[in-house]
Scaffold this motif. Structure first.
Motif, PDB file in Angstrom:
ATOM      1  N   ARG A  38      -1.314  -1.205  -1.249  1.00 56.18           N
ATOM      2  CA  ARG A  38      -1.619  -2.297  -0.232  1.00 56.18           C
ATOM      3  C   ARG A  38      -0.877  -2.384   1.066  1.00 56.18           C
ATOM      4  O   ARG A  38      -0.979  -2.446   2.190  1.00 56.18           O
ATOM      5  CB  ARG A  38      -1.704  -3.699  -0.677  1.00 56.18           C
ATOM      6  N   PHE A  39       0.501  -2.223   0.734  1.00 52.22           N
ATOM      7  CA  PHE A  39       1.484  -2.111   1.878  1.00 52.22           C
ATOM      8  C   PHE A  39       1.290  -0.906   2.752  1.00 52.22           C
ATOM      9  O   PHE A  39       1.247  -1.056   3.836  1.00 52.22           O
ATOM     10  CB  PHE A  39       2.894  -1.975   1.239  1.00 52.22           C
ATOM     11  N   GLN A  40       0.967   0.216   2.259  1.00 51.13           N
ATOM     12  CA  GLN A  40       0.752   1.339   3.102  1.00 51.13           C
ATOM     13  C   GLN A  40      -0.649   1.208   3.656  1.00 51.13           C
ATOM     14  O   GLN A  40      -0.604   1.743   4.910  1.00 51.13           O
ATOM     15  CB  GLN A  40       0.805   2.671   1.968  1.00 51.13           C
ATOM     16  N   GLN A  41      -1.480   0.574   3.208  1.00 53.72           N
ATOM     17  CA  GLN A  41      -2.812   0.407   4.081  1.00 53.72           C
ATOM     18  C   GLN A  41      -2.428  -0.596   5.127  1.00 53.72           C
ATOM     19  O   GLN A  41      -3.246  -0.473   6.163  1.00 53.72           O
ATOM     20  CB  GLN A  41      -3.831  -0.178   3.244  1.00 53.72           C
ATOM     21  N   SER A  42      -1.781  -1.674   4.893  1.00 53.54           N
ATOM     22  CA  SER A  42      -1.211  -2.329   5.978  1.00 53.54           C
ATOM     23  C   SER A  42      -0.590  -1.729   7.079  1.00 53.54           C
ATOM     24  O   SER A  42      -0.779  -2.003   8.265  1.00 53.54           O
ATOM     25  CB  SER A  42      -0.493  -3.786   5.468  1.00 53.54           C
ATOM     26  N   VAL A  43       0.377  -0.969   6.815  1.00 50.74           N
ATOM     27  CA  VAL A  43       1.246  -0.234   7.801  1.00 50.74           C
ATOM     28  C   VAL A  43       0.082   0.576   8.612  1.00 50.74           C
ATOM     29  O   VAL A  43       0.110   0.731   9.918  1.00 50.74           O
ATOM     30  CB  VAL A  43       2.072   0.500   7.308  1.00 50.74           C
TER      31      VAL A  43
END
Length: 107
Positions: A38-43
């Protein structure tokens, strides 16, 4: 006419907060794969949002060289963060991280 200097100042603040977020997230040892994903997608989404702004700047005939250079530098910062976030996923999957030389000076 868009005030690109104000826009880029605002975007630089967002990128600085995101860089701090990426750095602190990377130092958390027990982050689950789902959370890292989820973090990677947000970045990725944030980097794409800035890329849209950068494209607008490049298409604006009134944007001067300093504005274009600042936009390019912010693009480099986002590119570095995207690679960091993707490497975090690779680590969680037991894969080798992709070595890279940071484009943007992080100081």
């Amino acid at each position: 006419m868009i005030d690109w200097i104000s826009t880029l100042k605002s975007q630089a603040e967002i990128a600085a907060r995101a860089r701090n977020w990426v750095d602190s997230f990377q130092q958390q040892p027990g982050v689950a794969f789902e959370e890292a994903s989820r973090f990677q997608q947000s970045v990725d989404r944030s980097a794409k949002a800035f890329d849209h702004i950068r494209r607008q700047i490049m298409e604006d005939a009134t944007a001067d060289a300093a504005v274009i250079n600042a936009a390019d530098y912010l693009k480099d910062i986002w590119s570095d963060m995207v690679i960091d976030a993707h490497n975090m996923i690779r680590e969680r999957l037991g894969m080798r991280v992709v070595p890279f030389k940071r484009v943007a000076n992080q100081d």
